[in-house]
Enzyme design. Sequence first.
Site, mmCIF file in Angstrom:
data_model
loop_
_atom_site.group_PDB
_atom_site.id
_atom_site.type_symbol
_atom_site.label_atom_id
_atom_site.label_comp_id
_atom_site.label_asym_id
_atom_site.label_seq_id
_atom_site.Cartn_x
_atom_site.Cartn_y
_atom_site.Cartn_z
ATOM 1 C CE LYS A 39 2.767 -1.845 4.569
ATOM 2 N NZ LYS A 39 3.395 -3.164 4.742
ATOM 3 C CB CYS B 262 7.622 0.505 20.562
ATOM 4 S SG CYS B 262 6.047 -0.001 21.227
ATOM 5 C CD GLU C 103 13.095 1.576 18.335
ATOM 6 O OE1 GLU C 103 12.991 1.930 17.146
ATOM 7 O OE2 GLU C 103 12.114 1.427 19.089
HETATM 8 P P1 NAP Z 1 9.008 0.142 9.976
HETATM 9 O O1 NAP Z 1 10.106 -0.383 9.173
HETATM 10 O O2 NAP Z 1 8.925 1.596 10.198
HETATM 11 O O3 NAP Z 1 7.670 -0.383 9.288
HETATM 12 C C1 NAP Z 1 6.387 -0.129 9.823
HETATM 13 C C2 NAP Z 1 5.359 -0.267 8.725
HETATM 14 O O4 NAP Z 1 5.554 0.790 7.789
HETATM 15 C C3 NAP Z 1 5.463 -1.568 7.935
HETATM 16 O O5 NAP Z 1 4.167 -1.997 7.578
HETATM 17 C C4 NAP Z 1 6.257 -1.130 6.711
HETATM 18 O O6 NAP Z 1 6.043 -1.953 5.595
HETATM 19 C C5 NAP Z 1 5.690 0.255 6.495
HETATM 20 N N1 NAP Z 1 6.554 1.141 5.712
HETATM 21 C C6 NAP Z 1 7.896 1.059 5.501
HETATM 22 N N2 NAP Z 1 8.303 2.057 4.717
HETATM 23 C C7 NAP Z 1 7.221 2.800 4.400
HETATM 24 C C8 NAP Z 1 6.998 3.963 3.610
HETATM 25 N N3 NAP Z 1 7.995 4.599 2.989
HETATM 26 N N4 NAP Z 1 5.741 4.452 3.503
HETATM 27 C C9 NAP Z 1 4.716 3.853 4.130
HETATM 28 N N5 NAP Z 1 4.864 2.744 4.885
HETATM 29 C C10 NAP Z 1 6.092 2.226 5.037
HETATM 30 O O7 NAP Z 1 8.975 -0.514 11.409
HETATM 31 P P2 NAP Z 1 9.047 -2.050 11.781
HETATM 32 O O8 NAP Z 1 10.465 -2.489 11.573
HETATM 33 O O9 NAP Z 1 7.962 -2.818 11.136
HETATM 34 O O10 NAP Z 1 8.697 -1.984 13.332
HETATM 35 C C11 NAP Z 1 9.623 -1.589 14.271
HETATM 36 C C12 NAP Z 1 9.467 -0.132 14.643
HETATM 37 O O11 NAP Z 1 8.145 0.133 15.076
HETATM 38 C C13 NAP Z 1 10.342 0.244 15.809
HETATM 39 O O12 NAP Z 1 10.945 1.500 15.567
HETATM 40 C C14 NAP Z 1 9.387 0.331 16.965
HETATM 41 O O13 NAP Z 1 9.799 1.149 18.014
HETATM 42 C C15 NAP Z 1 8.161 0.825 16.311
HETATM 43 N N6 NAP Z 1 6.977 0.496 17.109
HETATM 44 C C16 NAP Z 1 6.342 1.508 17.779
HETATM 45 C C17 NAP Z 1 5.240 1.244 18.563
HETATM 46 C C18 NAP Z 1 4.521 2.354 19.272
HETATM 47 O O14 NAP Z 1 3.338 2.223 19.493
HETATM 48 N N7 NAP Z 1 5.176 3.439 19.640
HETATM 49 C C19 NAP Z 1 4.767 -0.064 18.666
HETATM 50 C C20 NAP Z 1 5.435 -1.078 17.992
HETATM 51 C C21 NAP Z 1 6.538 -0.775 17.197
HETATM 52 P P3 NAP Z 1 6.939 -3.246 5.272
HETATM 53 O O15 NAP Z 1 7.911 -3.438 6.384
HETATM 54 O O16 NAP Z 1 5.955 -4.349 5.184
HETATM 55 O O17 NAP Z 1 7.575 -2.968 3.969
#
Ligand code: NAP
Length: 502
Positions: A181, A290, A391
């Site tokens: 997804k 990140c 963050e």
């Molecule tokens: P996010 O809001 O946590 O979303 C990540 C993914 O999870 C999206 O596909 C989102 O879907 C999905 N998601 C949201 N709620 C969920 C739930 N309750 N159950 C299952 N899946 C769910 O993060 P983001 O805003 O996309 O990305 C930013 C974050 O990612 C930052 O905190 C960043 O630090 C972190 N990140 C970490 C790394 C690493 O490798 N450490 C790398 C890149 C990014 P939808 O948004 O499509 O609804």
Amino acid sequence: MAIAKSTTRNFKNLIGGKWVSAHSRKTFENRNPAKNRDLVGIFPSSDTRDVSDAVAAAKEAFKTWRLVPAPKRAEILFRAGGILTERKEQYARDMTREMGKVLEETRGDVQEAIDTAFYMAGEGRRMFGNTTPSELQNKFAMSVRMPVGVCGMITPWNFPMAIPSWKLLPAIVCGNTCVIKPAQATPLSTYNLVQALLDAGLPAGVVNIVSGSGSQVGMPIVEHPDVTAISLTGSSEVGRAVGMAAAAGFKPCSLELGGKNAMIVMDDANLDLAVEGALWGAFGTTGQRCTATSRILIHKKIARRFTEQLVERARKLRIGNGLEKGVQVGPQVSQQQVETSAMYVKVAIDEGAKLLTGGKRLQGKAYADGYFFAPTIFGGVKPSMRIAREEVFGPVLSLLEFDNFEHALAIANDVDYGLSAAIYTRDVNQAYRAMRDIDTGIVYINAPTIGAEVHLPFGGVKQTGNGHREGGSGALDFYTTWKSVYVDYSDRLQRAQIDTGE
Ligand code: NAP
Ligand code: MG
């Protein structure tokens, strides 16, 4: 609008090798964050029913895919790497359009998928296990890597092709099948990556795409009883929910989450180099990495000079549409991300930090139709302030001063995250102590906090994850499970620990 219509494509889910609409028939829009009237694509808003179909297809495909010799599976990855190389420019442009970061960076994102394809293809002829002597005579012992089954994957929007590639490609070469997804903000790049795999000959059902929201698609994937392993990259908040749901089903679960990455600038550093690194680390990908440099800890002796230089350079950064030549920083990905940046600016000012530059959404005709936020720097930040601990995931940088090396280390480590860190120094003793004592999964010496290569472990400690690593051999460890095999060719019953003595 004319531009939008002529270039808009309707995408479907990929299930068992077929492109199918969501059961709900609902859709959502993927728009260009630099130019909101530009509609990039229309994607299905799926739900549990679509997830069930995709998991069933993946489960069926696993029956045969696991039996394909790994070097043969790898050949598909090699071909996909070649196809991605040919399409690099097109896919980079698609990515800038859907996500906003500048073309130079989206080319890097596609390159990361290419590198991962070739690296993981090489694993098809390695994937080593162990042989070891048995304690009994005429008995042979070995451990072999086995695929884990149907892997569920949930990805964020900031590395729309690289991150899906870190998950899909090792999983596939190890003999697993996948249901992915992508983030709703950036699904197209996952489709492009998977299209390259299909064109390279990937059989139906090995990779299935279900697009839609985290709650309607992400969580049903995690909870589906036939999904045997989960990999999520995202925020720590979502990571906690996904990790708990996976634990309820005893599923291995790899979580790659947030960061609050510090760069330490010692008084003996090459200042010009450190300023250059700080600009790239903090404002590359508009701060939405990140591993972004979100705190700079500066030795008080050089704080004034460093700050002046950095602020001057930050003011000169060219902000705009990432597809245009000369633009150095693109928009944020969404209205929500811009609001988060603005919220943290307010919090920082309320807590007494000093706004040195930026701090607001960019106004004017060139910015009116996008989510542009000025590169922002706060001085006088104290380690206890929220801006130093949480963050932001935007172009908002905090500057903190320290007295000596120990003080810098203490500030660097005093956060809930532990992904990446950097130190600028010419003192080899300090550099080695930093490598040992900074509590993060990644440390850079004389380079900013960003710039991971695909064959090294990627991930962190504390609230950055739950101990797994992507990239390198860590990916193989996650996408395989060990099987220990004993072959007794003595033709008699031999009992371990009992028949070993005289
Ligand atoms: P996010 O809001 O946590 O979303 C990540 C993914 O999870 C999206 O596909 C989102 O879907 C999905 N998601 C949201 N709620 C969920 C739930 N309750 N159950 C299952 N899946 C769910 O993060 P983001 O805003 O996309 O990305 C930013 C974050 O990612 C930052 O905190 C960043 O630090 C972190 N990140 C970490 C790394 C690493 O490798 N450490 C790398 C890149 C990014 P939808 O948004 O499509 O609804
Ligand atoms: Mg988009």
